[in-house]
Design a protein around this motif. Structure first.
Motif, PDB file in Angstrom:
ATOM      1  N   ASP A 151     -15.697  35.256 -12.071  1.00 33.62           N
ATOM      2  CA  ASP A 151     -14.685  35.580 -13.072  1.00 33.62           C
ATOM      3  C   ASP A 151     -15.063  35.158 -14.488  1.00 33.62           C
ATOM      4  OD1 ASP A 151     -12.472  32.795 -12.119  1.00 33.62           O
ATOM      5  OD2 ASP A 151     -14.481  32.844 -12.977  1.00 33.62           O
ATOM      6  N   GLY A 152     -16.258  34.628 -14.662  1.00 31.17           N
ATOM      7  CA  GLY A 152     -16.716  34.234 -15.994  1.00 31.17           C
ATOM      8  C   GLY A 152     -16.162  32.915 -16.484  1.00 31.17           C
ATOM      9  N   SER A 153     -15.394  32.249 -15.646  1.00 33.08           N
ATOM     10  CA  SER A 153     -14.788  30.996 -16.096  1.00 33.08           C
ATOM     11  C   SER A 153     -15.830  29.898 -16.239  1.00 33.08           C
ATOM     12  CB  SER A 153     -13.698  30.552 -15.122  1.00 33.08           C
ATOM     13  OG  SER A 153     -14.247  30.328 -13.838  1.00 33.08           O
ATOM     14  N   THR A 154     -15.557  28.957 -17.119  1.00 28.97           N
ATOM     15  CA  THR A 154     -16.479  27.853 -17.377  1.00 28.97           C
ATOM     16  C   THR A 154     -15.755  26.527 -17.246  1.00 28.97           C
ATOM     17  OG1 THR A 154     -16.045  27.946 -19.748  1.00 28.97           O
ATOM     18  CG2 THR A 154     -17.900  29.241 -18.928  1.00 28.97           C
ATOM     19  N   THR A 155     -16.519  25.489 -16.962  1.00 28.25           N
ATOM     20  CA  THR A 155     -15.973  24.139 -16.910  1.00 28.25           C
ATOM     21  C   THR A 155     -16.904  23.201 -17.670  1.00 28.25           C
ATOM     22  OG1 THR A 155     -17.151  23.567 -14.876  1.00 28.25           O
ATOM     23  CG2 THR A 155     -14.945  24.510 -14.617  1.00 28.25           C
ATOM     24  N   TYR A 156     -16.317  22.132 -18.183  1.00 25.50           N
ATOM     25  CA  TYR A 156     -17.090  21.115 -18.895  1.00 25.50           C
ATOM     26  C   TYR A 156     -16.534  19.731 -18.554  1.00 25.50           C
ATOM     27  CZ  TYR A 156     -18.560  25.029 -21.823  1.00 25.50           C
ATOM     28  OH  TYR A 156     -19.070  26.222 -22.274  1.00 25.50           O
ATOM     29  N   VAL A 157     -17.418  18.778 -18.392  1.00 23.04           N
ATOM     30  CA  VAL A 157     -16.968  17.399 -18.260  1.00 23.04           C
ATOM     31  C   VAL A 157     -16.470  16.945 -19.631  1.00 23.04           C
ATOM     32  CG1 VAL A 157     -19.230  16.370 -18.754  1.00 23.04           C
ATOM     33  CG2 VAL A 157     -17.596  15.157 -17.286  1.00 23.04           C
TER      34      VAL A 157
END
Length: 127
Positions: A55-61
């Motif tokens: 879905d193109g979603s991103t995550t970051y700490v």
């Protein structure tokens, strides 16, 4: 056979920038998640960022939010990690990892969620 190859690491002064690349081969590129992890000497491997090709979603700490940006180039089968305003605490070996499973947000920061790993690239930030 799935393979991940990282590049782009190096030595940079604090406040500087680097762009890491993770080239994937043998993957069904639209059907997996790529995560970036890092491991500093004497510390556990830590999830830094991820991008889902579902879905193109991103995550970051939290420690890299606003400084790092993850993106993907499907034509080149490559995922990039743009790192700006680098700090000495960003010094580590950076690894990219791949998972065919759709992952929850929390799982995307877990090493056990990924079955494929690159060899790592060293990032050293001098203060």
């Amino acid at each position: 056979e799935e393979q991940l190859v990282e590049s782009g690491g190096g030595l940079v002064q604090a406040g500087g920038s680097l762009r890491l690349s993770c080239e994937a081969s043998g993957f069904a590129f639209d059907d997996y998640t790529i995560g970036w992890f890092r491991q500093a000497p004497g510390k556990e491997r830590e999830g830094v960022s991820s991008i889902s090709h579902y879905d193109g979603s991103t995550t970051y700490v939290d420690s890299v939010k606003g400084r790092f940006t993850i993106s993907g180039d499907t034509a080149k089968n490559t995922v990039f990690l743009e790192m700006n305003n680098l700090k000495s605490e960003d010094t580590a070996v950076y690894y990219c990892a791949g998972s065919y499973s759709p992952l929850t947000t929390s799982a995307r920061f877990s090493t056990t969620a990924y079955g494929y790993w690159g060899q790592g690239t060293q990032v050293t930030v001098s203060s």
